[in-house]
Scaffold this motif. Structure first.
Motif, PDB file in Angstrom:
ATOM      1  N   HIS A 281       0.844  -1.195   0.000  1.00  0.00           N
ATOM      2  CA  HIS A 281       0.000   0.000   0.000  1.00  0.00           C
ATOM      3  C   HIS A 281       0.879   1.245   0.000  1.00  0.00           C
ATOM      4  CE1 HIS A 281       1.165  -0.543   4.208  1.00  0.00           C
ATOM      5  NE2 HIS A 281       0.958   0.754   4.381  1.00  0.00           N
TER       6      HIS A 281
ATOM      7  N   ASP B  32       0.748   5.007   2.047  1.00  0.00           N
ATOM      8  CA  ASP B  32       0.057   5.526   3.226  1.00  0.00           C
ATOM      9  C   ASP B  32      -0.937   6.621   2.839  1.00  0.00           C
ATOM     10  OD1 ASP B  32       1.412   3.775   4.842  1.00  0.00           O
ATOM     11  OD2 ASP B  32       2.859   5.245   5.597  1.00  0.00           O
TER      12      ASP B  32
ATOM     13  N   HIS C 141       4.670  -0.295   0.018  1.00  0.00           N
ATOM     14  CA  HIS C 141       5.365  -1.050   1.053  1.00  0.00           C
ATOM     15  C   HIS C 141       4.384  -1.929   1.809  1.00  0.00           C
ATOM     16  CE1 HIS C 141       3.833   2.578   3.018  1.00  0.00           C
ATOM     17  NE2 HIS C 141       3.816   1.887   4.144  1.00  0.00           N
TER      18      HIS C 141
HETATM   19 FE    FE Z   1       2.224   2.009   5.587  1.00  0.00          FE
END
Ligand code: FE
Ligand code: SIN
Length: 307
Positions: A148, A150, A262
Protein backbone atom coordinates in the motif's frame (compact mmCIF):
# COMPACT_ATOMS: atom_id res chain seq x y z
CA UNK A 1 25.14 -25.93 -21.31
CA UNK A 2 22.49 -23.56 -19.91
CA UNK A 3 21.48 -20.74 -22.22
CA UNK A 4 23.10 -17.42 -21.28
CA UNK A 5 20.78 -15.18 -19.29
CA UNK A 6 19.28 -12.29 -21.18
CA UNK A 7 20.28 -8.79 -20.13
CA UNK A 8 16.72 -8.21 -18.99
CA UNK A 9 16.82 -11.23 -16.70
CA UNK A 10 20.12 -10.16 -15.14
CA UNK A 11 19.01 -6.59 -14.66
CA UNK A 12 17.48 -6.03 -11.22
CA UNK A 13 13.75 -5.34 -11.06
CA UNK A 14 12.57 -1.78 -10.39
CA UNK A 15 11.67 -2.54 -6.74
CA UNK A 16 15.10 -4.11 -6.23
CA UNK A 17 16.79 -1.08 -7.78
CA UNK A 18 14.89 1.25 -5.47
CA UNK A 19 16.77 -0.13 -2.44
CA UNK A 20 19.87 1.98 -1.81
CA UNK A 21 22.40 1.26 0.93
CA UNK A 22 24.63 3.77 2.68
CA UNK A 23 27.51 3.31 5.11
CA UNK A 24 26.64 6.02 7.62
CA UNK A 25 27.27 5.01 11.22
CA UNK A 26 26.22 8.24 12.96
CA UNK A 27 23.06 10.35 12.84
CA UNK A 28 24.69 13.75 12.88
CA UNK A 29 27.54 13.19 10.41
CA UNK A 30 28.54 10.75 7.70
CA UNK A 31 28.94 10.33 3.95
CA UNK A 32 25.20 10.50 3.12
CA UNK A 33 24.21 13.94 1.82
CA UNK A 34 22.08 15.49 -0.92
CA UNK A 35 19.91 12.41 -1.26
CA UNK A 36 16.72 14.34 -2.07
CA UNK A 37 16.70 13.16 -5.68
CA UNK A 38 16.85 9.49 -4.69
CA UNK A 39 14.15 9.87 -2.08
CA UNK A 40 11.92 11.78 -4.49
CA UNK A 41 12.26 9.15 -7.20
CA UNK A 42 10.88 6.58 -4.76
CA UNK A 43 14.03 4.99 -3.36
CA UNK A 44 14.27 3.37 0.05
CA UNK A 45 17.39 4.78 1.70
CA UNK A 46 18.80 2.00 3.85
CA UNK A 47 21.45 2.56 6.54
CA UNK A 48 22.37 -0.92 7.78
CA UNK A 49 24.79 0.43 10.41
CA UNK A 50 22.78 3.24 11.91
CA UNK A 51 21.36 2.04 15.23
CA UNK A 52 19.33 3.90 17.81
CA UNK A 53 21.31 3.07 20.94
CA UNK A 54 19.24 2.49 24.05
CA UNK A 55 20.55 3.29 27.49
CA UNK A 56 20.68 0.34 29.88
CA UNK A 57 17.75 1.77 31.86
CA UNK A 58 15.66 2.00 28.66
CA UNK A 59 15.96 -1.67 27.68
CA UNK A 60 12.85 -2.68 29.66
CA UNK A 61 10.81 -0.41 27.35
CA UNK A 62 11.16 -3.00 24.58
CA UNK A 63 8.08 -4.79 25.82
CA UNK A 64 4.43 -4.56 24.71
CA UNK A 65 3.34 -4.24 28.34
CA UNK A 66 3.98 -0.47 28.20
CA UNK A 67 1.18 -0.14 25.66
CA UNK A 68 -2.20 0.93 26.99
CA UNK A 69 -3.68 -1.78 24.75
CA UNK A 70 -5.81 0.68 22.77
CA UNK A 71 -3.41 1.63 19.99
CA UNK A 72 -0.66 -0.31 18.27
CA UNK A 73 1.90 2.46 18.78
CA UNK A 74 3.20 4.48 21.70
CA UNK A 75 3.61 7.96 20.30
CA UNK A 76 5.11 11.26 21.20
CA UNK A 77 2.97 14.03 19.77
CA UNK A 78 4.42 17.42 18.88
CA UNK A 79 7.56 16.53 20.80
CA UNK A 80 5.97 16.36 24.24
CA UNK A 81 2.67 14.52 24.76
CA UNK A 82 2.98 10.76 25.19
CA UNK A 83 0.05 8.71 23.91
CA UNK A 84 -0.81 5.03 24.05
CA UNK A 85 1.38 4.11 27.06
CA UNK A 86 0.80 3.07 30.64
CA UNK A 87 3.11 3.25 33.66
CA UNK A 88 4.01 5.45 36.61
CA UNK A 89 4.66 9.14 35.93
CA UNK A 90 8.43 8.53 36.25
CA UNK A 91 8.33 5.58 33.88
CA UNK A 92 6.28 7.52 31.35
CA UNK A 93 8.70 10.41 31.56
CA UNK A 94 11.63 8.10 30.84
CA UNK A 95 9.76 6.45 27.98
CA UNK A 96 8.88 9.86 26.53
CA UNK A 97 12.52 10.96 26.86
CA UNK A 98 13.66 7.90 24.92
CA UNK A 99 11.24 8.55 22.07
CA UNK A 100 12.18 12.24 22.21
CA UNK A 101 15.83 11.37 21.79
CA UNK A 102 14.98 9.27 18.74
CA UNK A 103 13.01 12.22 17.34
CA UNK A 104 16.06 14.48 17.75
CA UNK A 105 18.37 12.04 16.03
CA UNK A 106 15.91 11.57 13.18
CA UNK A 107 15.81 15.36 12.82
CA UNK A 108 19.60 15.53 12.65
CA UNK A 109 19.62 12.79 10.04
CA UNK A 110 17.09 14.39 7.68
CA UNK A 111 18.73 17.81 7.98
CA UNK A 112 22.01 16.25 6.95
CA UNK A 113 20.68 13.99 4.18
CA UNK A 114 18.28 16.52 2.69
CA UNK A 115 19.78 20.04 2.93
CA UNK A 116 17.24 21.25 0.36
CA UNK A 117 14.46 20.60 2.93
CA UNK A 118 16.08 22.54 5.78
CA UNK A 119 13.59 24.81 7.49
CA UNK A 120 10.76 23.33 5.41
CA UNK A 121 10.26 19.87 6.93
CA UNK A 122 7.78 19.79 9.79
CA UNK A 123 8.15 17.06 12.40
CA UNK A 124 5.00 15.05 13.17
CA UNK A 125 4.68 12.24 15.69
CA UNK A 126 7.44 9.91 16.74
CA UNK A 127 6.49 6.42 17.82
CA UNK A 128 7.64 3.18 19.36
CA UNK A 129 5.97 0.11 17.82
CA UNK A 130 6.33 -2.69 20.39
CA UNK A 131 4.08 -5.38 18.91
CA UNK A 132 5.01 -8.33 16.73
CA UNK A 133 3.67 -7.76 13.22
CA UNK A 134 3.33 -11.37 12.01
CA UNK A 135 0.04 -12.99 12.91
CA UNK A 136 -1.56 -9.70 13.95
CA UNK A 137 -5.16 -9.88 12.79
CA UNK A 138 -6.93 -6.91 11.32
CA UNK A 139 -9.42 -6.01 8.60
CA UNK A 140 -8.01 -5.97 5.06
CA UNK A 141 -8.06 -2.18 5.06
CA UNK A 142 -5.84 -2.00 8.17
CA UNK A 143 -3.69 -4.95 7.11
CA UNK A 144 -0.21 -3.52 6.52
CA UNK A 145 1.10 -6.91 5.36
CA UNK A 146 -0.54 -5.90 2.06
CA UNK A 147 1.32 -3.55 -0.30
CA UNK A 148 0.00 0.00 0.00
CA UNK A 149 0.87 3.67 0.02
CA UNK A 150 0.06 5.53 3.23
CA UNK A 151 -3.21 7.48 3.17
CA UNK A 152 -5.55 8.23 6.07
CA UNK A 153 -9.35 8.37 6.02
CA UNK A 154 -9.65 11.00 8.78
CA UNK A 155 -6.53 13.01 8.10
CA UNK A 156 -6.42 14.59 4.63
CA UNK A 157 -2.88 15.54 3.55
CA UNK A 158 -3.74 18.04 0.76
CA UNK A 159 -0.73 16.84 -1.21
CA UNK A 160 1.73 17.22 1.69
CA UNK A 161 4.44 14.55 1.64
CA UNK A 162 4.94 11.88 4.31
CA UNK A 163 8.64 11.33 4.91
CA UNK A 164 9.37 8.60 7.44
CA UNK A 165 12.47 7.51 9.33
CA UNK A 166 12.34 3.97 10.74
CA UNK A 167 14.82 2.17 13.01
CA UNK A 168 14.66 -1.48 14.02
CA UNK A 169 15.38 -1.58 17.78
CA UNK A 170 14.74 -5.29 18.33
CA UNK A 171 17.09 -6.43 21.14
CA UNK A 172 17.81 -9.78 19.42
CA UNK A 173 18.06 -10.80 15.76
CA UNK A 174 14.53 -10.20 14.50
CA UNK A 175 14.57 -8.24 11.23
CA UNK A 176 11.77 -5.91 10.17
CA UNK A 177 10.62 -7.74 7.05
CA UNK A 178 9.26 -5.50 4.33
CA UNK A 179 8.12 -5.86 0.76
CA UNK A 180 8.65 -2.91 -1.56
CA UNK A 181 6.59 -2.53 -4.72
CA UNK A 182 6.58 -0.92 -8.16
CA UNK A 183 7.23 2.78 -8.93
CA UNK A 184 4.33 5.07 -7.98
CA UNK A 185 3.58 6.13 -11.55
CA UNK A 186 3.26 2.49 -12.73
CA UNK A 187 0.96 1.83 -9.78
CA UNK A 188 -1.13 4.93 -10.53
CA UNK A 189 -1.48 4.03 -14.21
CA UNK A 190 -2.49 0.47 -13.38
CA UNK A 191 -5.33 1.49 -11.06
CA UNK A 192 -6.34 4.78 -12.73
CA UNK A 193 -9.18 3.20 -14.78
CA UNK A 194 -10.78 2.07 -11.51
CA UNK A 195 -10.60 5.45 -9.75
CA UNK A 196 -13.96 7.12 -9.24
CA UNK A 197 -14.50 10.84 -8.77
CA UNK A 198 -15.82 11.85 -5.34
CA UNK A 199 -19.55 12.66 -5.22
CA UNK A 200 -20.24 16.42 -5.33
CA UNK A 201 -20.61 17.74 -1.78
CA UNK A 202 -19.16 14.60 -0.16
CA UNK A 203 -16.01 16.35 1.13
CA UNK A 204 -18.10 18.99 2.89
CA UNK A 205 -20.39 16.36 4.39
CA UNK A 206 -17.48 14.27 5.72
CA UNK A 207 -16.06 17.40 7.33
CA UNK A 208 -19.42 18.32 8.85
CA UNK A 209 -19.81 14.82 10.31
CA UNK A 210 -16.24 14.98 11.72
CA UNK A 211 -15.25 11.94 9.67
CA UNK A 212 -12.36 14.06 8.39
CA UNK A 213 -10.36 16.70 10.28
CA UNK A 214 -10.26 18.98 7.24
CA UNK A 215 -11.70 18.92 3.72
CA UNK A 216 -10.88 15.73 1.83
CA UNK A 217 -9.55 17.04 -1.48
CA UNK A 218 -9.90 15.03 -4.72
CA UNK A 219 -6.20 14.21 -4.16
CA UNK A 220 -6.91 12.66 -0.76
CA UNK A 221 -9.87 10.82 -2.19
CA UNK A 222 -7.75 9.34 -4.99
CA UNK A 223 -4.96 8.32 -2.59
CA UNK A 224 -7.44 6.55 -0.30
CA UNK A 225 -8.94 4.73 -3.25
CA UNK A 226 -5.45 3.65 -4.37
CA UNK A 227 -4.65 2.44 -0.85
CA UNK A 228 -7.87 0.40 -0.73
CA UNK A 229 -7.74 -0.89 -4.33
CA UNK A 230 -4.22 -2.23 -3.83
CA UNK A 231 -4.97 -3.88 -0.49
CA UNK A 232 -8.22 -5.43 -1.71
CA UNK A 233 -6.62 -6.89 -4.85
CA UNK A 234 -5.08 -10.25 -3.91
CA UNK A 235 -3.83 -10.86 -7.47
CA UNK A 236 -2.00 -7.54 -7.30
CA UNK A 237 -0.55 -8.44 -3.91
CA UNK A 238 0.78 -11.70 -5.26
CA UNK A 239 1.82 -10.77 -8.79
CA UNK A 240 2.86 -7.12 -8.70
CA UNK A 241 6.56 -6.31 -9.11
CA UNK A 242 8.07 -6.42 -5.66
CA UNK A 243 11.21 -7.08 -3.64
CA UNK A 244 11.54 -8.44 -0.12
CA UNK A 245 13.94 -6.63 2.16
CA UNK A 246 15.00 -7.40 5.72
CA UNK A 247 15.96 -4.49 7.94
CA UNK A 248 18.13 -6.00 10.68
CA UNK A 249 18.19 -4.72 14.25
CA UNK A 250 20.47 -1.68 14.35
CA UNK A 251 19.46 -0.47 10.90
CA UNK A 252 17.59 2.63 9.82
CA UNK A 253 15.67 3.34 6.63
CA UNK A 254 14.04 6.43 5.16
CA UNK A 255 11.18 6.57 2.65
CA UNK A 256 8.37 8.69 1.30
CA UNK A 257 5.64 6.35 2.50
CA UNK A 258 2.94 8.11 0.45
CA UNK A 259 4.91 7.17 -2.69
CA UNK A 260 6.74 3.90 -2.05
CA UNK A 261 4.51 0.84 -2.11
CA UNK A 262 5.36 -1.05 1.05
CA UNK A 263 4.16 -3.87 3.28
CA UNK A 264 5.46 -5.19 6.58
CA UNK A 265 5.47 -8.97 6.96
CA UNK A 266 7.13 -9.42 10.34
CA UNK A 267 9.23 -7.87 13.06
CA UNK A 268 8.90 -6.34 16.49
CA UNK A 269 10.17 -3.20 18.22
CA UNK A 270 10.66 -0.33 15.83
CA UNK A 271 10.91 3.41 16.19
CA UNK A 272 9.49 5.80 13.64
CA UNK A 273 9.46 9.54 13.06
CA UNK A 274 7.16 11.24 10.56
CA UNK A 275 8.00 14.49 8.77
CA UNK A 276 5.77 16.55 6.49
CA UNK A 277 6.91 18.48 3.44
CA UNK A 278 4.90 20.62 1.07
CA UNK A 279 5.38 19.22 -2.46
CA UNK A 280 6.40 22.67 -3.77
CA UNK A 281 9.41 22.46 -1.42
CA UNK A 282 10.72 19.33 -3.11
CA UNK A 283 13.79 19.36 -5.33
CA UNK A 284 11.57 17.99 -8.12
CA UNK A 285 7.93 18.81 -7.25
CA UNK A 286 6.70 16.93 -10.33
CA UNK A 287 7.62 13.62 -8.63
CA UNK A 288 5.07 14.19 -5.82
CA UNK A 289 2.14 11.74 -5.88
CA UNK A 290 -0.17 14.75 -6.24
CA UNK A 291 1.47 15.87 -9.50
CA UNK A 292 1.96 12.32 -10.81
CA UNK A 293 -1.73 11.59 -10.27
CA UNK A 294 -2.76 14.85 -11.93
CA UNK A 295 -0.73 13.90 -15.00
CA UNK A 296 -2.08 10.34 -15.09
CA UNK A 297 -5.71 11.38 -14.53
CA UNK A 298 -5.42 14.55 -16.67
CA UNK A 299 -7.35 16.63 -14.16
CA UNK A 300 -6.66 18.91 -11.23
CA UNK A 301 -6.89 17.27 -7.81
CA UNK A 302 -7.89 20.35 -5.88
CA UNK A 303 -4.54 21.41 -4.42
CA UNK A 304 -3.34 24.72 -5.89
CA UNK A 305 0.35 25.42 -6.30
CA UNK A 306 1.64 27.67 -3.56
CA UNK A 307 1.83 31.32 -4.59
FE1 FE B 1 2.22 2.01 5.59
C1 SIN C 1 3.44 0.70 7.46
O1 SIN C 1 3.59 1.91 7.34
O2 SIN C 1 2.79 0.09 6.63
C2 SIN C 1 4.02 -0.06 8.65
C3 SIN C 1 5.49 -0.19 8.57
C4 SIN C 1 6.03 -1.06 9.67
O3 SIN C 1 5.34 -1.23 10.69
O4 SIN C 1 7.14 -1.57 9.54
Amino acid sequence: MPAPMSAAAIEASAPQRSLRRFDDTAWEHGPGAHLEHLLETGCVLHFPQLPFVLQESERPFLDPRWSDGKSKNISLREGSRLRGAQGTPQQLEALGAMIGRFAMQAQQLVERLFPQYRGKLRAGNASLRPFEVAGRSSSWRHDDTRLHVDAFPSNPMHGVRLLRVFTNVHPGQRPRQWRVGEPFEDFARRFAPRLRRPLPGSARLLRLLHVTKSLRTPYDDAMLQLHDLAKADLDYQRDAPQAAVDFAPGSTWVVYSDQVLHAVMGGQHMMEQTFYLHPDDQLAPETAPLRVLERVLERSLGVPRRA
